[in-house]
Scaffold this active site. Structure first.
Site, mmCIF file in Angstrom:
data_model
loop_
_atom_site.group_PDB
_atom_site.id
_atom_site.type_symbol
_atom_site.label_atom_id
_atom_site.label_comp_id
_atom_site.label_asym_id
_atom_site.label_seq_id
_atom_site.Cartn_x
_atom_site.Cartn_y
_atom_site.Cartn_z
ATOM 1 N NE ARG A 104 -21.593 20.988 49.639
ATOM 2 C CZ ARG A 104 -22.720 21.188 48.970
ATOM 3 N NH1 ARG A 104 -23.770 21.680 49.590
ATOM 4 N NH2 ARG A 104 -22.821 20.904 47.689
ATOM 5 C CG ASP A 142 -30.825 26.392 48.252
ATOM 6 O OD1 ASP A 142 -30.972 25.220 48.587
ATOM 7 O OD2 ASP A 142 -29.820 26.810 47.647
ATOM 8 C CE LYS A 143 -27.192 22.721 53.653
ATOM 9 N NZ LYS A 143 -25.802 23.175 53.499
ATOM 10 C CG ASP A 152 -27.211 29.818 45.694
ATOM 11 O OD1 ASP A 152 -25.985 29.673 45.672
ATOM 12 O OD2 ASP A 152 -27.992 28.884 45.974
ATOM 13 C CB THR A 171 -31.579 21.878 52.307
ATOM 14 O OG1 THR A 171 -30.272 21.482 51.943
ATOM 15 C CG2 THR A 171 -32.013 21.087 53.535
ATOM 16 N N GLY A 172 -31.416 19.909 49.907
ATOM 17 C CA GLY A 172 -31.143 18.543 49.461
ATOM 18 C C GLY A 172 -30.230 17.791 50.398
ATOM 19 C CE LYS A 221 -34.428 23.076 47.130
ATOM 20 N NZ LYS A 221 -33.196 23.809 46.755
ATOM 21 N NE ARG A 236 -30.121 12.712 51.770
ATOM 22 C CZ ARG A 236 -28.916 12.533 51.252
ATOM 23 N NH1 ARG A 236 -28.604 13.116 50.099
ATOM 24 N NH2 ARG A 236 -28.010 11.818 51.861
ATOM 25 C CE LYS A 271 -15.571 14.328 41.831
ATOM 26 N NZ LYS A 271 -14.583 15.394 41.907
#
Length: 1218
Positions: A637, A423-424, A854, A717-718, A834, A828, A603
């Site tokens: 981000r 994961d990132k 994590d 990663t997303g 994953k 994405r 948001k």
């Protein structure tokens, strides 16, 4: 009417439908105290009424996490043990030894098996006893329960569904509770869910307004309510139900639920009703075991055991054929007359064959090592608890977090990992968010340069200067530098009203809880995610200080709004909160200003916000989109902010639908999402935020080291593609020398189809485009692969394309392309994707995989891989709880794999092959005697010699070897990561290695048997008698015990005092045993004393082990000289202490050298160390040329080096491409 009378009357009414009035029908769920028919989809609970709940028979609150109980321990424990092939085999041998066919006493087989089972069962019992003690401590914890208008303390285990309980501050919730009342104002309480998900930030829970008054025991006694809710399930973050109180139906949400295991904070006490108990609580329903994983080496060990069984069958078959052939009445001294037993009758050779087969199976049963599994388990547990868990190099001082091996089954698997899926966020990065830049009304603010931008500049060769103004504000969560927005300066900007909306959106649209004093310096924020906390901290620094929260109000201290220097405390009423989830990807708040203005602040991700914007904002959308892309390429981000003014009519009409959806018992989440869509539209774009998540310390170096070790790293990663690529560059996962294949859904062809809005056509086009890109990339990859010095390859693919690439028709193409790439970045991607990618490589390529993450979204990926590693970080402990190993930082992965993983693999492989060797050696000596004994099944050794060979005389040294064996030091393991490739290639447990050990066992068994028997055939003891069977076999057994123990010493790379104690102690144990045993055993009466009184004993004792080990000794020398393992080359290079050359000194010398001299100087700088190893240490200059290539230094090969390399022609190259 008491509870039982109500139950009886309700039963009579259900039996007579005609007596139910029409008034009763529409309010059947409102009549309190009546037992309703239990629907399968929900349950009905009567609060504060135990009698009414009795008929339903809800589960009690006592829990048990034990594996066994008093009655099941023996049968279940034995079943678990006999699931192992070796234990089941020895059980069959023990049964067989009790038959007349067995030449050995059944006790000799049953005792070792019993000892092994006893040790295993004692371990199981101890572990289960600890669980039982923990369960008892929890079950007997006291909690206050309402009884007769007063609080009575009772144990947790006696709680029942419907009870009213009181939980005090810092206390734990004993069951899943419905929150009724609190000592805090407005019926709120604060909970900590660390035991549930590892998150230490406080969560706010709010009771229904109708139940706020039930704080005192007298008032709580009056509470009678009926709860209709979902059946128990394991979803921690959802709850659907209604409370029927005083003929009103009140919807219940997760906001009113207090889960077992959580604790109460910042609240004197709360009053609540029990709704789920014991094993039906959400935390217990989530307490599933991590999927059982077996290491690859353990599965190969099963194959080795089967090979030994096949060998056993061949030996028995040969012996049985020999017996059936040999047996004949001409051997008169065998007394094979007419009345002989069937198993010895020469007239029925088939029966003789079968009987001899059974006899020899018991005789040769020692070929399978009975103590192998127990020894390996002991070694693995020690490695986990004493080495991995206590390694200071993997201890994170900041968070006081050591490494944790949650299982010991996969230690050696860590030494064979070829693919890492990472994961990132929170894994490669710190997950410590800082507000860095923003865009408001199309205007960009923030002058800083991110780590990723600096990495990108280095990539292109640009020079970047860091500049920071003297007045820049920097606190945890805020690293923003632009005076135009600070200290009220935003009032002078071209769009001050838009700035005001931006700051208010940051200060209001969140679920953050403030803690401490209401001053900007002392306040702390408890947030569900670091991003949310960073946004609120940013609002505070911009002059919109959020300092207090109640369930219905948010208080903000606003500066410089009306005029410069003026500070106002403004209370905003929070009417509705539309919470964030992974499907919605946004969060909204409907609030009312003090002047009555109704505003929706929203948001979320740019993709979902842009879909919901009102028309007529094209320029602002375009500029903000450009800013978003710029921030994404800088590795930041991003979130978009928007708002909508609501009229009272629109809001009231929508709120009715919202309340209805909230009250629904079925599909509540889906209905809430549908209602949210009705109001989250026609939004006005405010701008966007950019938050920096910095890389963890040491990540680039760790990734570079792991790549040199032959490990391929994939990042899943997303994040957006631009962000993922830049972070990959910053991590040294991708560099400019690599050829990159980028498969993206952001192409002109796909965009054109997307605009048409036809999903079927879009799916068809995307699949075809993905197929074309995969085919084209695969062709290019294969052409690069066939060139001598082709570039390394990298693949970048986004989630939409990956969805089609994982299609069964394209999956093989994706796998082939991926396996040719050194690095892969998937952006994405969803949690499911994953796991799918991990399974693709695990099952398709059959390579050892490791997943590291994590967060909760990484759990499926962690469980899908061979080895799962959890990072104990900012996103809770779900990943850790699902993992096999837990570390605090990504950089510790190099220690976990290159040091502990490699050592564990080396040790276990050598332990297994040594067990195979020593048992085969022992059994073959018995096999050779069978030929001399006419295949009769006569045993060569005494029963107890055979039984205690594995248990007492050879077990301790191999365990010590498995604990302390070390080929090179930890520092050298990390300095030369290429050593790890031996594990990836499985160099130490190949069939050719097993064959070499088998040949050694074959050779030594011949030496033991024939040397001893031949030399004793003419020998005489001190009384002038010839040596008998037991004299010869005792001598042979002595040679076997001494030799196999010394052979272990020969294979050690590092020798400690424990090795000396174990080996000398085992040999001494044999002599002590035989000296005592020969005094009490009739057939061995004084045998050891007799043979020890002869010169024959001492000559045999000295010469036989030397001759037996001579072959191994010479083979080790030849192997080390001509085709060494990589670690042996490192040992040779580090034989001498390193010379202390400084960089400046080296540079100064180099400037004065010729090319040849410079090459010689570079070779001399190769690190050396005084040898700490046993074995041969020839001074071979050939090693210099071999290892110089690892450092990019050319050194001419010597003749003997060429010979050595020629002997290694079948061995893969170990040099690393630069």
């Amino acid at each position: 009417m008491n509870g039982w009378e109500r139950v009886k009357s309700s039963k009579s009414r259900f039996g007579r439908h005609s007596h139910i009035s029409s008034d009763d029908r529409p309010s059947r769920t409102v009549r309190l105290g009546h037992v309703q028919p239990q629907a399968p989809t929900h349950r009905t609970i009567y609060c504060n009424d135990r009698d009414a709940n009795l008929t339903v028979k809800f589960k009690g609150n006592s829990i048990s996490t034990t594996k066994y109980n008093f009655f099941t321990f023996i049968p279940k424990g034995l079943f678990e043990q006999f699931r192992r092939v070796a234990n089941l085999y020895f059980l069959m041998i023990s049964i067989l030894s009790a038959t007349p066919f067995s030449p050995v006493s059944p006790v000799t087989n049953m005792v070792p098996l019993s000892l092994v089972l006893l040790v295993s069962l004692c371990k199981e019992a101890y572990e289960d006893w600890k669980r039982f003690q923990n369960d008892m401590a929890i079950n007997n914890t006291l909690v206050d329960v309402l009884q007769d208008q007063r609080w009575e303390p009772i144990p947790w285990k006696k709680l029942q569904v419907g009870d009213i309980v009181k939980v005090k501050q810092d206390g734990f919730f004993p069951a899943d509770l419905l929150f009724l009342a609190s000592t805090n104002a407005d019926g709120v309480c604060y909970t900590e869910t660390a035991n549930l998900d590892g998150e230490t930030n406080l969560k706010i829970r709010k009771a229904l307004e109708r139940t706020w008054d039930y704080v005192t025991p007298e008032k709580a006694w009056e509470f009678k309510g009926e709860v209709q809710c979902e059946q128990p399930n394991n979803s921690l973050y959802t709850f659907t139900g209604n409370l029927i109180h005083q003929k009103q139906t009140l919807p219940l949400t997760p906001n009113q639920i207090l889960l077992r295991g959580c604790s109460l904070r910042n609240t004197a006490y709360i009053v609540a009703a029990v709704i789920f108990t014991g094993h039906e609580t959400k935390v217990m329903m989530n307490a599933m075991n991590v999927p059982s994983k077996r290491s690859t080496l353990e599965r190969k060990l099963d194959k080795l055991i089967l090979t030994l069984l096949a060998t056993l069958f061949v030996m028995c078959f040969i012996g049985a054929i020999g017996s059936a052939t040999f047996i004949n009445r001409k051997y008169y001294y065998l007394s094979l007359g007419k009345g002989v037993e069937a198993q010895f009758n020469p007239d029925n050779r088939l029966v003789v064959f079968a009987a001899t087969m059974l006899t020899l199976v018991t005789l040769f049963s020692t070929i399978i090592p009975i103590s192998l599994y127990v020894s390996i388990e002991m070694i693995k547990i020690f490695q986990s608890t004493q080495y991995i868990n206590k390694d200071l190099h993997m201890y994170h001082a900041e968070t006081n977090t050591p490494a944790l091996a949650r299982t010991s089954n996969l230690n050696e698997e860590l030494g064979q990992v070829e693919y890492i899926f990472s994961d990132k966020t929170g894994t490669l990065t710190r997950n410590m968010m800082e507000f860095f830049k923003c865009s408001i009304g199309g205007e960009v603010y923030g002058t800083g340069i991110s780590e990723i931008e600096m990495g990108g500049a280095q990539r292109t060769g640009k020079r970047v200067e860091m500049y920071k103004s003297a007045n820049a504000v920097h606190e945890k969560g805020f690293n923003f530098d632009d005076a135009r927005l600070m200290r009220g300066a935003w009032r002078n900007e071209p769009n001050p009203d838009m700035c005001k909306e931006f700051f208010r959106c940051l200060a209001i649209c969140h679920t953050v809880l403030p803690e401490g004093d209401d001053s900007p310096e002392k306040i702390t924020y408890q947030a569900a995610s670091p991003d949310e906390a960073a946004l609120v901290i940013a609002a505070k620094n911009f002059g919109f200080f959020f300092y207090r929260r109640t369930p219905t109000m948010i208080y903000v201290r606003e500066s410089h709004v009306e005029k410069m220097g003026k500070i106002d405390d403004v209370a905003y009423e929070i009417l509705n909160v539309l919470e964030f989830n992974s499907t919605r990807k946004r969060q909204s708040v409907v609030c009312r200003y003090p002047n009555g203005r109704l505003v929706l602040y929203c948001k979320g991700a740019d993709s979902v916000i842009y879909e919901r914007l009102a028309p007529g904002q094209d320029d602002l959308k375009r500029i903000t989109r450009e800013n978003l892309e710029q921030y994404g390429s800088a590795g930041l981000r991003t979130l978009c902010l928007a708002y909508r003014d609501l009229s009272p009519e629109i809001y009231e009409g929508w709120n009715e639908k919202f309340i209805q959806a909230k009250s629904s018992l079925r599909d509540r989440e889906k209905k809430l999402d549908e209602v949210a869509e009705l109001i989250e539209k026609e939004l006005i774009l405010i701008g966007c935020t950019a938050i920096e998540d910095k890389l963890q310390e040491g990540v680039p170096d760790c990734i570079e080291t792991l790549s040199k070790a032959g490990i391929k790293i994939w990042v899943l990663t997303g994040d957006k593609m631009e962000t993922a690529i830049n972070i990959a560059y910053a991590c040294k996962l991708i560099h400019n020398d690599m050829k990159q294949f980028i498969i993206s859904s952001e192409t002109d062809v796909i965009r054109e189809v997307e605009e048409r809005g036809d999903p079927v056509e879009l799916a068809r086009v995307m699949k075809e485009e993905v197929r074309k890109e995969l085919s084209k990339s695969l062709e290019e990859a294969q052409s690069c692969f066939h060139t001598v010095s082709g570039p390394k390859l990298a693949l970048v693919i986004d989630g939409k394309c990956l969805m089609y690439a994982l299609d069964p028709n394209l999956r093989t193409m994706l796998l082939n392309l991926s396996l040719n790439c050194t690095s892969v970045v998937c952006c994405r991607v969803s949690p499911l994707q994953k796991a799918q990618v991990t399974s693709l490589v695990k099952k398709g390529a059959r390579k050892i995989t490791l997943s590291i993450g994590d967060g909760a979204n990484d759990v499926s990926m962690i469980q899908a891989a061979h080895v799962g590693v959890g990072i104990s970080g900012q996103e809770g402990m779900q990943a850790v709880m699902a993992s096999d190993f837990a570390i605090a930082q990504f950089r510790f992965l190099s220690d976990l794999l290159l040091v502990h993983g490699r050592w564990s693999y080396l040790r276990i492989c050598k332990v297994v092959t040594y067990f195979f060797y020593k048992n085969l050696t022992f059994t073959l000596t018995q096999f050779w005697f069978t030929f001399q004994a006419g295949f009769s099944g006569q045993r060569f050794y005494d029963d107890w010699f055979q039984s205690l060979y594995n248990v007492m005389f050879t077990s301790l040294p191999v365990i010590i070897f498995g604990l302390f064996e070390k080929d090179v030091s930890a520092s050298l393991s990390k300095k030369y990561p290429q050593l790890y490739k031996e594990g990836i290639r499985n160099s130490y447990f190949k069939w050719r290695v097993v064959a070499a050990w088998a040949f050694s066992a074959f050779y030594q068994s011949l030496i033991f048997y024939h040397f001893v028997t031949a030399s004793s055939s003419t020998g005489l003891n001190s009384s002038g008698k010839m040596f008998g069977l037991w004299d010869v076999s005792t001598m042979a057994f002595t040679c076997v015990v001494v030799t196999v123990n010394l052979r272990l010493l020969l294979m050690c790379n590092s020798i400690t005092r424990w090795h000396h104690i174990g080996i000398s102690g085992s040999i001494l144990a044999w002599f002590v045993f035989v000296c005592i045993y020969s005094l009490i055993r009739e057939n061995l009466s004084y045998v050891i004393y007799v043979i020890m009184s002869t010169v024959y004993f001492y000559l045999t004792f000295l010469l036989v082990p030397i001759v037996a080990l001579l072959g191994d000794f010479l083979w080790q020398g030849i192997q080390r000289w001509f085709f060494p393992y990589d670690y042996q080359i490192i040992q040779e290079i580090h034989r001498h202490e390193p010379d202390d050359y400084t960089g400046a000194m080296g540079l100064e010398i180099r400037n004065q050298l010729t090319t040849d001299q410079e090459r010689s100087f570079a070779i001399s700088l190769l690190p050396r160390e005084t040898s700490k190893y046993t074995g041969f240490a020839f001074d071979s200059p050939g090693y210099e040329s071999f290892f110089a290539s690892q450092h990019g230094v050319y050194a001419p090969q010597k003749a003997w080096d060429v010979i050595r390399r020629a002997s290694m022609r079948t061995k893969p190259k170990t040099s690393t491409k630069k």
